[in-house]
Design a protein around this motif. Sequence first.
Motif, mmCIF file in Angstrom:
data_model
loop_
_atom_site.group_PDB
_atom_site.id
_atom_site.type_symbol
_atom_site.label_atom_id
_atom_site.label_comp_id
_atom_site.label_asym_id
_atom_site.label_seq_id
_atom_site.Cartn_x
_atom_site.Cartn_y
_atom_site.Cartn_z
ATOM 1 N N LYS A 4 1.273 -1.091 -0.138
ATOM 2 C CA LYS A 4 0.077 -0.152 -0.016
ATOM 3 C C LYS A 4 1.126 1.402 0.036
ATOM 4 C CE LYS A 4 -3.914 2.151 2.594
ATOM 5 N NZ LYS A 4 -4.712 1.958 3.776
ATOM 6 N N VAL A 5 0.670 2.162 -1.116
ATOM 7 C CA VAL A 5 1.690 3.149 -1.263
ATOM 8 C C VAL A 5 0.737 4.402 -0.984
ATOM 9 C CG1 VAL A 5 3.143 4.509 -2.939
ATOM 10 C CG2 VAL A 5 2.944 1.783 -2.873
ATOM 11 N N TYR A 6 1.351 5.255 0.178
ATOM 12 C CA TYR A 6 0.713 6.470 0.396
ATOM 13 C C TYR A 6 1.497 7.526 -0.400
ATOM 14 C CZ TYR A 6 -1.288 4.227 4.284
ATOM 15 O OH TYR A 6 -2.050 3.396 5.290
ATOM 16 N N TYR A 7 0.894 8.526 -1.120
ATOM 17 C CA TYR A 7 1.522 9.387 -1.980
ATOM 18 C C TYR A 7 0.640 10.696 -2.172
ATOM 19 C CZ TYR A 7 -2.048 8.161 -5.651
ATOM 20 O OH TYR A 7 -2.730 7.867 -6.381
ATOM 21 N N GLN A 8 1.440 11.854 -2.600
ATOM 22 C CA GLN A 8 0.810 13.014 -3.040
ATOM 23 C C GLN A 8 0.938 12.991 -4.464
ATOM 24 O OE1 GLN A 8 -0.229 15.693 -0.629
ATOM 25 N NE2 GLN A 8 0.034 14.003 0.766
ATOM 26 N N LYS A 12 5.371 18.826 -6.878
ATOM 27 C CA LYS A 12 5.554 20.408 -6.931
ATOM 28 C C LYS A 12 4.782 20.960 -5.757
ATOM 29 C CE LYS A 12 6.727 20.228 -11.689
ATOM 30 N NZ LYS A 12 6.558 20.768 -13.090
ATOM 31 N N ILE A 13 3.994 20.269 -5.282
ATOM 32 C CA ILE A 13 3.042 20.976 -4.081
ATOM 33 C C ILE A 13 3.565 20.422 -2.934
ATOM 34 C CG2 ILE A 13 0.580 21.308 -3.293
ATOM 35 C CD1 ILE A 13 -0.227 20.741 -6.378
ATOM 36 N N ASN A 14 3.537 21.286 -1.834
ATOM 37 C CA ASN A 14 3.740 20.992 -0.542
ATOM 38 C C ASN A 14 2.717 19.855 -0.007
ATOM 39 O OD1 ASN A 14 5.737 22.810 -0.088
ATOM 40 N ND2 ASN A 14 4.609 24.327 0.770
ATOM 41 N N PRO A 15 3.268 18.864 0.573
ATOM 42 C CA PRO A 15 2.330 17.877 1.058
ATOM 43 C C PRO A 15 1.606 18.101 2.165
ATOM 44 C CG PRO A 15 4.661 17.009 1.124
ATOM 45 C CD PRO A 15 4.634 18.455 0.791
ATOM 46 N N ARG A 16 0.262 17.685 1.676
ATOM 47 C CA ARG A 16 -0.919 18.019 2.755
ATOM 48 C C ARG A 16 -1.680 16.927 3.212
ATOM 49 N NH1 ARG A 16 -4.499 22.632 0.598
ATOM 50 N NH2 ARG A 16 -5.671 21.935 2.540
ATOM 51 N N ARG A 17 -1.871 16.701 4.340
ATOM 52 C CA ARG A 17 -2.585 15.161 4.784
ATOM 53 C C ARG A 17 -3.830 14.838 3.786
ATOM 54 N NH1 ARG A 17 -3.404 14.532 10.909
ATOM 55 N NH2 ARG A 17 -4.246 16.589 10.464
ATOM 56 N N ASN A 19 -4.728 15.670 1.130
ATOM 57 C CA ASN A 19 -4.387 15.039 -0.387
ATOM 58 C C ASN A 19 -3.712 13.815 -0.541
ATOM 59 O OD1 ASN A 19 -5.447 17.757 -1.119
ATOM 60 N ND2 ASN A 19 -3.231 18.876 -1.398
ATOM 61 N N THR A 20 -3.346 13.197 0.494
ATOM 62 C CA THR A 20 -2.718 11.743 0.729
ATOM 63 C C THR A 20 -3.583 11.091 -0.130
ATOM 64 O OG1 THR A 20 -1.492 12.348 2.649
ATOM 65 C CG2 THR A 20 -1.856 10.218 1.762
ATOM 66 N N GLU A 21 -3.288 10.347 -0.860
ATOM 67 C CA GLU A 21 -3.931 9.092 -1.749
ATOM 68 C C GLU A 21 -3.036 7.791 -1.632
ATOM 69 O OE1 GLU A 21 -4.862 10.407 -5.721
ATOM 70 O OE2 GLU A 21 -5.511 12.435 -5.259
ATOM 71 N N TYR A 43 4.428 10.993 -8.848
ATOM 72 C CA TYR A 43 3.824 11.099 -7.409
ATOM 73 C C TYR A 43 5.044 11.342 -6.320
ATOM 74 C CZ TYR A 43 -0.168 8.826 -9.358
ATOM 75 O OH TYR A 43 -1.373 8.273 -9.947
ATOM 76 N N ASN A 44 4.654 12.040 -5.279
ATOM 77 C CA ASN A 44 5.568 12.276 -4.301
ATOM 78 C C ASN A 44 5.346 11.044 -3.182
ATOM 79 O OD1 ASN A 44 7.286 13.112 -2.150
ATOM 80 N ND2 ASN A 44 6.099 14.885 -1.662
ATOM 81 N N ILE A 45 5.889 10.323 -2.957
ATOM 82 C CA ILE A 45 5.746 8.991 -2.086
ATOM 83 C C ILE A 45 6.146 9.486 -0.591
ATOM 84 C CG2 ILE A 45 6.569 6.525 -1.327
ATOM 85 C CD1 ILE A 45 7.495 6.428 -4.378
ATOM 86 N N GLU A 46 4.880 9.081 0.155
ATOM 87 C CA GLU A 46 5.156 9.369 1.360
ATOM 88 C C GLU A 46 5.595 7.988 2.481
ATOM 89 O OE1 GLU A 46 1.497 11.057 3.152
ATOM 90 O OE2 GLU A 46 1.268 12.729 1.578
#
Length: 72
Positions: A4-8, A12-17, A19-21, A43-46
């Motif tokens: 399960k991959v959590y990502y933004q 280019k955009i600051n991560p916000r909870r 927006n997490t998908e 994607y920006n992987i969290e």
Amino acid sequence: MIFKVYYQPSKKINPRRENTEVLYLEAASEVEARILVENQTPYNIEFIEGLDQAALAYEQQSVNYKLTEFDR
């Protein structure tokens, strides 16, 4: 194993909870899962979480569960 991959959606955009998908994918290891997502998406992987059988069964009950496939 299924991960399960959590990502933004964008790097280019600051991560916000809010927006997490998430996406689900099958890979041999967490490293392989990260490489697949990084190479084939913007994607920006969290966080990447390996799912055991009980967690996978729970996630599969969700209407949002869909296994993502990438070209290898």
